[in-house]
Design a protein around this motif. Structure first.
Motif, PDB file in Angstrom:
ATOM      1  N   LYS A 187       0.783  -1.158   0.153  1.00  0.00           N
ATOM      2  CA  LYS A 187       0.144  -0.280   0.068  1.00  0.00           C
ATOM      3  C   LYS A 187       0.950   1.146   0.127  1.00  0.00           C
ATOM      4  O   LYS A 187       0.422   2.347  -0.689  1.00  0.00           O
ATOM      5  N   GLN A 188       1.968   1.166   0.842  1.00  0.00           N
ATOM      6  CA  GLN A 188       2.769   2.381   0.670  1.00  0.00           C
ATOM      7  C   GLN A 188       3.231   2.651  -0.729  1.00  0.00           C
ATOM      8  O   GLN A 188       3.439   3.856  -1.136  1.00  0.00           O
ATOM      9  N   LEU A 189       3.553   1.619  -1.540  1.00  0.00           N
ATOM     10  CA  LEU A 189       3.950   1.811  -2.927  1.00  0.00           C
ATOM     11  C   LEU A 189       3.156   2.527  -3.727  1.00  0.00           C
ATOM     12  O   LEU A 189       3.330   3.517  -4.653  1.00  0.00           O
ATOM     13  N   VAL A 190       1.791   1.980  -3.634  1.00  0.00           N
ATOM     14  CA  VAL A 190       0.598   2.645  -4.531  1.00  0.00           C
ATOM     15  C   VAL A 190       0.432   4.117  -4.115  1.00  0.00           C
ATOM     16  O   VAL A 190       0.065   4.898  -4.948  1.00  0.00           O
ATOM     17  N   VAL A 191       0.386   4.288  -2.869  1.00  0.00           N
ATOM     18  CA  VAL A 191       0.107   5.724  -2.625  1.00  0.00           C
ATOM     19  C   VAL A 191       1.358   6.540  -3.055  1.00  0.00           C
ATOM     20  O   VAL A 191       1.168   7.592  -3.501  1.00  0.00           O
ATOM     21  N   TYR A 192       2.554   6.234  -2.886  1.00  0.00           N
ATOM     22  CA  TYR A 192       3.732   6.786  -3.346  1.00  0.00           C
ATOM     23  C   TYR A 192       3.543   7.234  -4.750  1.00  0.00           C
ATOM     24  O   TYR A 192       3.644   8.521  -5.268  1.00  0.00           O
ATOM     25  N   LYS A 193       3.224   5.994  -5.713  1.00  0.00           N
ATOM     26  CA  LYS A 193       2.970   6.382  -7.131  1.00  0.00           C
ATOM     27  C   LYS A 193       1.968   7.296  -7.686  1.00  0.00           C
ATOM     28  O   LYS A 193       2.032   8.127  -8.436  1.00  0.00           O
ATOM     29  N   ALA A 194       0.842   7.271  -6.557  1.00  0.00           N
ATOM     30  CA  ALA A 194      -0.372   8.453  -6.944  1.00  0.00           C
ATOM     31  C   ALA A 194       0.373   9.504  -6.443  1.00  0.00           C
ATOM     32  O   ALA A 194      -0.075  10.586  -7.444  1.00  0.00           O
ATOM     33  N   ILE A 195       0.873   9.702  -5.491  1.00  0.00           N
ATOM     34  CA  ILE A 195       1.689  11.268  -5.225  1.00  0.00           C
ATOM     35  C   ILE A 195       2.529  11.614  -6.307  1.00  0.00           C
ATOM     36  O   ILE A 195       2.349  12.798  -6.814  1.00  0.00           O
ATOM     37  N   LYS A 196       3.459  10.906  -6.762  1.00  0.00           N
ATOM     38  CA  LYS A 196       4.526  11.195  -7.589  1.00  0.00           C
ATOM     39  C   LYS A 196       4.014  11.232  -9.089  1.00  0.00           C
ATOM     40  O   LYS A 196       4.358  12.323  -9.848  1.00  0.00           O
ATOM     41  N   SER A 197       2.770  10.727  -9.505  1.00  0.00           N
ATOM     42  CA  SER A 197       2.121  10.891 -10.833  1.00  0.00           C
ATOM     43  C   SER A 197       1.001  12.043 -10.827  1.00  0.00           C
ATOM     44  O   SER A 197       0.896  12.511 -11.986  1.00  0.00           O
ATOM     45  N   HIS A 198       0.707  12.682  -9.463  1.00  0.00           N
ATOM     46  CA  HIS A 198      -0.129  13.863  -9.707  1.00  0.00           C
ATOM     47  C   HIS A 198       0.293  14.993 -10.340  1.00  0.00           C
ATOM     48  O   HIS A 198       1.474  15.422  -9.720  1.00  0.00           O
ATOM     49  N   MET A 199      -0.247  15.698 -11.167  1.00  0.00           N
ATOM     50  CA  MET A 199       0.274  16.812 -11.857  1.00  0.00           C
ATOM     51  C   MET A 199      -0.228  18.233 -11.176  1.00  0.00           C
ATOM     52  O   MET A 199      -1.261  18.517 -11.660  1.00  0.00           O
ATOM     53  N   SER A 200       0.273  18.692 -10.244  1.00  0.00           N
ATOM     54  CA  SER A 200      -0.117  19.865  -9.589  1.00  0.00           C
ATOM     55  C   SER A 200       0.950  20.675  -8.889  1.00  0.00           C
ATOM     56  O   SER A 200       1.763  19.936  -8.319  1.00  0.00           O
ATOM     57  N   ASP A 201       0.905  22.018  -8.830  1.00  0.00           N
ATOM     58  CA  ASP A 201       2.044  22.557  -8.056  1.00  0.00           C
ATOM     59  C   ASP A 201       1.884  22.503  -6.567  1.00  0.00           C
ATOM     60  O   ASP A 201       2.922  22.745  -5.907  1.00  0.00           O
ATOM     61  N   TYR A 227       4.620   8.247   7.509  1.00  0.00           N
ATOM     62  CA  TYR A 227       5.730   7.505   7.471  1.00  0.00           C
ATOM     63  C   TYR A 227       6.738   8.091   6.206  1.00  0.00           C
ATOM     64  O   TYR A 227       7.889   8.562   6.286  1.00  0.00           O
ATOM     65  N   MET A 228       5.728   8.260   5.036  1.00  0.00           N
ATOM     66  CA  MET A 228       6.476   8.730   4.044  1.00  0.00           C
ATOM     67  C   MET A 228       7.308  10.224   4.353  1.00  0.00           C
ATOM     68  O   MET A 228       8.408  10.690   3.620  1.00  0.00           O
ATOM     69  N   THR A 229       6.607  11.145   4.937  1.00  0.00           N
ATOM     70  CA  THR A 229       6.861  12.260   5.473  1.00  0.00           C
ATOM     71  C   THR A 229       8.013  12.426   6.405  1.00  0.00           C
ATOM     72  O   THR A 229       9.167  13.028   6.150  1.00  0.00           O
ATOM     73  N   GLN A 230       8.052  11.346   7.432  1.00  0.00           N
ATOM     74  CA  GLN A 230       9.118  11.053   8.212  1.00  0.00           C
ATOM     75  C   GLN A 230      10.627  10.817   7.659  1.00  0.00           C
ATOM     76  O   GLN A 230      11.402  11.317   8.205  1.00  0.00           O
ATOM     77  N   GLU A 231      10.424   9.794   6.833  1.00  0.00           N
ATOM     78  CA  GLU A 231      11.517   9.463   5.982  1.00  0.00           C
ATOM     79  C   GLU A 231      12.101   9.985   4.755  1.00  0.00           C
ATOM     80  O   GLU A 231      12.959  10.256   4.173  1.00  0.00           O
ATOM     81  N   GLY A 232      11.344  11.382   4.839  1.00  0.00           N
ATOM     82  CA  GLY A 232      11.672  12.197   3.705  1.00  0.00           C
ATOM     83  C   GLY A 232      11.658  12.135   2.182  1.00  0.00           C
ATOM     84  O   GLY A 232      12.192  12.326   1.349  1.00  0.00           O
ATOM     85  N   ILE A 233      10.479  11.170   2.135  1.00  0.00           N
ATOM     86  CA  ILE A 233      10.178  10.621   0.663  1.00  0.00           C
ATOM     87  C   ILE A 233       9.222  11.443   0.048  1.00  0.00           C
ATOM     88  O   ILE A 233       9.262  11.716  -1.283  1.00  0.00           O
ATOM     89  N   VAL A 234       8.278  12.096   0.960  1.00  0.00           N
ATOM     90  CA  VAL A 234       7.287  13.137   0.423  1.00  0.00           C
ATOM     91  C   VAL A 234       7.359  14.227   1.391  1.00  0.00           C
ATOM     92  O   VAL A 234       7.884  14.089   2.412  1.00  0.00           O
ATOM     93  N   TYR A 235       6.615  15.513   0.804  1.00  0.00           N
ATOM     94  CA  TYR A 235       6.605  16.587   1.932  1.00  0.00           C
ATOM     95  C   TYR A 235       5.024  17.292   1.699  1.00  0.00           C
ATOM     96  O   TYR A 235       4.661  16.978   0.602  1.00  0.00           O
ATOM     97  N   THR A 236       4.773  17.700   2.640  1.00  0.00           N
ATOM     98  CA  THR A 236       3.413  18.680   2.541  1.00  0.00           C
ATOM     99  C   THR A 236       3.887  19.995   2.015  1.00  0.00           C
ATOM    100  O   THR A 236       4.730  20.496   2.231  1.00  0.00           O
ATOM    101  N   SER A 237       2.840  20.367   1.354  1.00  0.00           N
ATOM    102  CA  SER A 237       2.908  21.620   0.591  1.00  0.00           C
ATOM    103  C   SER A 237       2.153  22.795   1.369  1.00  0.00           C
ATOM    104  O   SER A 237       2.731  23.319   2.363  1.00  0.00           O
ATOM    105  N   VAL A 238       0.983  23.130   0.694  1.00  0.00           N
ATOM    106  CA  VAL A 238       0.474  24.502   1.145  1.00  0.00           C
ATOM    107  C   VAL A 238      -0.268  24.083   2.516  1.00  0.00           C
ATOM    108  O   VAL A 238      -0.748  25.006   3.326  1.00  0.00           O
ATOM    109  N   ASP A 239      -0.633  22.933   2.893  1.00  0.00           N
ATOM    110  CA  ASP A 239      -1.090  22.584   4.049  1.00  0.00           C
ATOM    111  C   ASP A 239      -0.514  20.976   4.514  1.00  0.00           C
ATOM    112  O   ASP A 239      -0.138  20.361   3.724  1.00  0.00           O
ATOM    113  N   SER A 240      -1.156  20.612   5.689  1.00  0.00           N
ATOM    114  CA  SER A 240      -0.774  19.241   5.843  1.00  0.00           C
ATOM    115  C   SER A 240      -1.471  18.365   5.345  1.00  0.00           C
ATOM    116  O   SER A 240      -1.075  16.900   5.387  1.00  0.00           O
ATOM    117  N   ASP A 241      -2.435  18.486   4.447  1.00  0.00           N
ATOM    118  CA  ASP A 241      -3.199  17.651   3.487  1.00  0.00           C
ATOM    119  C   ASP A 241      -2.837  17.581   2.281  1.00  0.00           C
ATOM    120  O   ASP A 241      -3.574  16.964   1.475  1.00  0.00           O
TER     121      ASP A 241
END
Length: 248
Positions: A187-201, A227-241
């Motif tokens: 599940k981690q991997l599919v969520v990561y792929k969804a975040i990475k493939s999303h085209m938005s500033d 987990y992915m935020t704590q590990e530095g794999i993703v980060y939050t942008s305009v808010d925590s969501d």
């Protein structure tokens, strides 16, 4: 950065006692969605409340009356009405703002009939597109500084403490045989792929992630993104969501 508007700063000061409300000085840069989703208690960031905000958007409609000018302003997160109240004789001094142009507004947020509106303190047309980008950076900067301050001060509403310890999304419930170079799987991997493939500033929202993966419960999704935020794999942008990939 246009310092005359006070954008991008973070200056927090705690009021008297522990039970007193924390107040923050200065002007908080934000997006229209933050205004629309703010609570009746006002605009808050990591436990601090702001009386004044600033935002940038496109003027979609202007309505003139004898007592005020109402501007409907839109950015990529929503629309909000902003009211410039007029005193007697002010009709000759209304700012030269045109429809379908960018403006920066400084004002305070009010609730009117169950919806949010902004009482304008200052409005000015933006001539350089660079200021639109600068404002987005100011929003991010204010959030990161606010989070760091709240975390160091131990203020409720600050970022969660944590790492890869108990309760982390690295537990066996998410493990399967599919792994990538960052150690994500299942599940981690599919969520990561969804975040990475999303085209938005501003990245993909938690709500969008939840709609993509209804089989993942909200608590599981929270654990994965934490987990992915704590590990530095993703980060939050305009808010925590809203999430962006570090390596995008």
């Amino acid at each position: 950065m246009n310092d005359s508007f006070g954008g991008g700063g973070f200056n927090a000061s705690s009021a008297g006692g522990a039970k007193d409300e924390n107040k923050a000085e200065g002007v908080l840069p934000l997006m229209v969605r933050h205004i629309l989703e703010s609570s009746e208690a006002g605009i808050q960031l990591f436990g601090f409340q702001y009386a004044m905000v600033t935002f940038v958007g496109i003027v979609r409609h202007i309505d003139h009356s004898s007592t005020k000018v109402t501007y409907r302003v839109e950015d990529h997160t929503g629309q909000v009405d902003a009211h410039l109240w007029l005193e007697e004789g002010d009709n000759m001094n209304i700012p030269g703002v045109l429809i379908n142009t960018y403006v920066r507004i400084v004002g305070s947020v009010r609730s009117q009939g169950g919806s949010k509106a902004v009482m304008i303190f200052k409005i000015a047309q933006i001539d350089s597109p660079n200021e639109v980008t600068t404002h987005l950076l100011e929003v991010l900067n204010a959030r990161y500084k606010g989070e760091a301050y709240a975390k160091s001060a131990g203020i409720a509403g600050g970022a969660r403490e944590g790492g890869s310890g108990e309760g982390s999304a690295s537990g066996g419930g998410f493990m399967d045989n599919e792994a990538n170079s960052m150690g994500l799987s299942g599940k981690q991997l599919v969520v990561y792929k969804a975040i990475k493939s999303h085209m938005s500033d501003i990245g993909i929202s938690r709500k969008e992630l939840q709609s993509k993966f209804p089989h993942i419960s909200p608590s599981e999704m929270q654990s994965i993104t934490d987990y992915m935020t704590q590990e530095g794999i993703v980060y939050t942008s305009v808010d925590s969501d809203h999430f962006l990939c570090v390596d995008s």
